[in-house]
Design an enzyme around this catalytic site. Structure first.
Site, PDB file in Angstrom:
ATOM      1  N   GLU A 152       0.837  -1.206   0.000  1.00  0.00           N
ATOM      2  CA  GLU A 152       0.000   0.000   0.000  1.00  0.00           C
ATOM      3  C   GLU A 152       0.870   1.254   0.000  1.00  0.00           C
ATOM      4  O   GLU A 152       1.613   1.480   0.966  1.00  0.00           O
ATOM      5  CB  GLU A 152      -0.870  -0.025   1.271  1.00  0.00           C
ATOM      6  CG  GLU A 152      -1.770   1.180   1.432  1.00  0.00           C
ATOM      7  CD  GLU A 152      -2.661   1.076   2.664  1.00  0.00           C
ATOM      8  OE1 GLU A 152      -2.209   0.490   3.675  1.00  0.00           O
ATOM      9  OE2 GLU A 152      -3.787   1.579   2.612  1.00  0.00           O
ATOM     10  N   GLU A 158       3.330   9.228   7.303  1.00  0.00           N
ATOM     11  CA  GLU A 158       3.389   7.940   8.005  1.00  0.00           C
ATOM     12  C   GLU A 158       4.620   7.113   7.628  1.00  0.00           C
ATOM     13  O   GLU A 158       5.022   6.243   8.381  1.00  0.00           O
ATOM     14  CB  GLU A 158       2.125   7.118   7.710  1.00  0.00           C
ATOM     15  CG  GLU A 158       0.862   7.722   8.285  1.00  0.00           C
ATOM     16  CD  GLU A 158      -0.339   6.808   8.104  1.00  0.00           C
ATOM     17  OE1 GLU A 158      -0.301   5.664   8.545  1.00  0.00           O
ATOM     18  OE2 GLU A 158      -1.325   7.270   7.482  1.00  0.00           O
ATOM     19  N   ASP A 185      -5.320   3.328  -1.534  1.00  0.00           N
ATOM     20  CA  ASP A 185      -6.182   3.815  -0.452  1.00  0.00           C
ATOM     21  C   ASP A 185      -6.509   5.280  -0.762  1.00  0.00           C
ATOM     22  O   ASP A 185      -5.596   6.114  -0.888  1.00  0.00           O
ATOM     23  CB  ASP A 185      -5.402   3.663   0.871  1.00  0.00           C
ATOM     24  CG  ASP A 185      -6.167   4.149   2.099  1.00  0.00           C
ATOM     25  OD1 ASP A 185      -6.911   5.129   1.991  1.00  0.00           O
ATOM     26  OD2 ASP A 185      -5.978   3.547   3.179  1.00  0.00           O
ATOM     27  N   HIS A 188      -4.842   8.094   1.380  1.00  0.00           N
ATOM     28  CA  HIS A 188      -3.442   8.414   1.052  1.00  0.00           C
ATOM     29  C   HIS A 188      -3.346   9.065  -0.333  1.00  0.00           C
ATOM     30  O   HIS A 188      -2.543   9.973  -0.542  1.00  0.00           O
ATOM     31  CB  HIS A 188      -2.583   7.145   1.090  1.00  0.00           C
ATOM     32  CG  HIS A 188      -2.594   6.465   2.427  1.00  0.00           C
ATOM     33  ND1 HIS A 188      -2.189   7.089   3.575  1.00  0.00           N
ATOM     34  CD2 HIS A 188      -2.983   5.217   2.801  1.00  0.00           C
ATOM     35  CE1 HIS A 188      -2.327   6.259   4.611  1.00  0.00           C
ATOM     36  NE2 HIS A 188      -2.799   5.114   4.161  1.00  0.00           N
ATOM     37  N   HIS A 211      -8.743   0.468  -0.675  1.00  0.00           N
ATOM     38  CA  HIS A 211      -9.313   1.014   0.561  1.00  0.00           C
ATOM     39  C   HIS A 211     -10.068   2.306   0.286  1.00  0.00           C
ATOM     40  O   HIS A 211      -9.553   3.173  -0.433  1.00  0.00           O
ATOM     41  CB  HIS A 211      -8.199   1.354   1.565  1.00  0.00           C
ATOM     42  CG  HIS A 211      -7.701   0.177   2.339  1.00  0.00           C
ATOM     43  ND1 HIS A 211      -6.553   0.208   3.103  1.00  0.00           N
ATOM     44  CD2 HIS A 211      -8.226  -1.072   2.509  1.00  0.00           C
ATOM     45  CE1 HIS A 211      -6.379  -0.968   3.692  1.00  0.00           C
ATOM     46  NE2 HIS A 211      -7.374  -1.771   3.330  1.00  0.00           N
ATOM     47  N   ARG A 217     -10.483  11.042   6.458  1.00  0.00           N
ATOM     48  CA  ARG A 217     -10.407   9.650   6.939  1.00  0.00           C
ATOM     49  C   ARG A 217     -11.683   9.206   7.660  1.00  0.00           C
ATOM     50  O   ARG A 217     -11.691   8.209   8.359  1.00  0.00           O
ATOM     51  CB  ARG A 217      -9.176   9.375   7.783  1.00  0.00           C
ATOM     52  CG  ARG A 217      -8.673   7.978   7.484  1.00  0.00           C
ATOM     53  CD  ARG A 217      -7.327   7.614   7.981  1.00  0.00           C
ATOM     54  NE  ARG A 217      -6.860   6.504   7.145  1.00  0.00           N
ATOM     55  CZ  ARG A 217      -5.722   5.852   7.290  1.00  0.00           C
ATOM     56  NH1 ARG A 217      -4.897   6.179   8.250  1.00  0.00           N
ATOM     57  NH2 ARG A 217      -5.390   4.880   6.475  1.00  0.00           N
ATOM     58  N   GLU A 246     -11.965   1.498   5.216  1.00  0.00           N
ATOM     59  CA  GLU A 246     -10.993   1.618   6.307  1.00  0.00           C
ATOM     60  C   GLU A 246     -11.023   3.074   6.746  1.00  0.00           C
ATOM     61  O   GLU A 246     -10.357   3.929   6.157  1.00  0.00           O
ATOM     62  CB  GLU A 246      -9.588   1.232   5.821  1.00  0.00           C
ATOM     63  CG  GLU A 246      -8.573   1.267   6.962  1.00  0.00           C
ATOM     64  CD  GLU A 246      -7.141   1.248   6.464  1.00  0.00           C
ATOM     65  OE1 GLU A 246      -6.359   0.400   6.912  1.00  0.00           O
ATOM     66  OE2 GLU A 246      -6.795   2.100   5.608  1.00  0.00           O
TER      67      GLU A 246
HETATM   68  C1  LER Z   1      -3.392   0.887   6.446  1.00  0.00           C
HETATM   69  O1  LER Z   1      -4.191   0.296   5.471  1.00  0.00           O
HETATM   70  C2  LER Z   1      -3.206   2.321   6.174  1.00  0.00           C
HETATM   71  O2  LER Z   1      -3.877   2.878   5.363  1.00  0.00           O
HETATM   72  C3  LER Z   1      -2.146   3.062   6.874  1.00  0.00           C
HETATM   73  O3  LER Z   1      -2.536   4.383   7.073  1.00  0.00           O
HETATM   74  C4  LER Z   1      -1.657   2.445   8.137  1.00  0.00           C
HETATM   75  O4  LER Z   1      -1.245   3.424   9.021  1.00  0.00           O
HETATM   76 MN    MN Z   2      -5.245   1.778   4.028  1.00  0.00          MN
END
Ligand code: LER
Ligand code: MN
Length: 283
Positions: A152, A158, A185, A188, A211, A217, A246
């Site tokens: 991912e 992060e 995701d 992100h 995701h 979020r 998520e």
């Molecule tokens: C996990 O799927 C994710 O998106 C990350 O932000 C984990 O910190």
């Molecule tokens: Mn994620």
């Protein structure tokens, strides 16, 4: 396209594990809300009762499309790119230990934060070499079991390793394994991609999992991302994987999960391409 939601099998610090706590209660609630499956966040397969999990999942008619492994980083400090070779080896061993569970459920193994960050005193290129070697070893171990791995891209706040889709696709080239792909995701992507739909398109068949969370979020619909357009892109490229919620469980897990499924069904998930094209054109 089927819809799942993240559920943690153990207590976890990670904010966006939408459901935590009693497994049976959560599974029944998730099934009642209309989800097709659960994405399991598993810190260590040793800590789960696979038979019980299997019985419960079957009882509620849920699939398990993916296994999240990030808690091994968050709770145990394991990573593929730690300067200590013992820690790197332990991280590889931990990922390999997920293979039987993933094979059982036909789930993708997610490599999220377990890839690590570039630690002080380590060159970025050295960390990348360790990452590539670890991913090759794990992909090779998973292949005979029909298991796929998905890394991912995670935003810059992060991790310092693989923040966007382009870096993810370059990594795929370097690893060179057909059972290694990406998990995209939207949370992100909103931070890192210039054009979310173009990046989805560019990753194509290498997207093994997806995701959804909104820009803040929270659940889709609670922020400013255009999920009509994002889902339309996935439909257009005939994405065959799952879409997994998520997001932060606010105002509470059940409400967030209900809002998510309502929003995505309105946009056509679970229906066909024409529905989604129409709903996308409507705004
Ligand atoms: C996990 O799927 C994710 O998106 C990350 O932000 C984990 O910190
Ligand atoms: Mn994620």
């Amino acid at each position: 396209m089927k819809l799942s939601i993240v559920l943690s099998t153990q207590p976890a610090q990670f904010q966006a594990a939408t459901f935590k706590g009693d497994l049976a209660t959560n599974l029944s609630q998730i099934a009642l809300l209309g989800y097709d499956g659960i994405e399991l966040a598993i810190r260590d397969p040793k800590l789960i009762d696979l038979d019980l999990l299997d019985r419960l999942v079957r009882k509620y008619g849920l699939g398990v499309p993916a296994i999240g492994t990030g808690q091994a980083w968050g709770e145990d400090g394991l990573s593929f790119t730690d300067p200590d070779p013992k820690v790197r080896q332990a991280a590889i061993k931990r990922i390999k230990s997920h293979i039987p569970v993933a094979a059982h459920f036909e789930a993708v193994i997610i490599i999220g934060l377990l890839r690590g960050i570039v630690k002080p005193g380590v060159e970025h290129s050295q960390a990348m070499d360790w990452l590539v070697m670890a991913l090759r070893e794990c992909s090779e171990a998973a292949r005979p079991h029909g298991v796929r791995l998905a890394l991912e891209p995670i935003n810059r706040y992060e991790t310092t390793l693989i923040n966007n889709a382009t870096e993810g696709m370059d990594l795929i080239e370097r690893v060179g394994a057909d059972n290694f792909g990406l998990l995209l995701d939207t949370f992100h992507m909103n931070i890192e991609e210039a054009d979310i739909e173009a990046s989805i398109h560019a990753c194509g068949e290498r997207i093994f999992h997806f995701h959804v969370a909104d820009s803040n979020r929270w659940y889709p619909g609670a922020g400013h991302l255009d999920f009509g357009s994002i889902l339309a892109e996935l439909f257009t490229m005939d994405y065959r994987g799952w879409v997994s919620g998520e997001f932060i469980p606010k105002p509470d897990a059940a409400t967030a999960a209900r809002e998510c499924i309502t929003k995505l069904k309105t946009l056509g998930i679970g229906y066909n391409l024409n529905n989604i094209r129409n709903s996308s054109n409507a705004h």
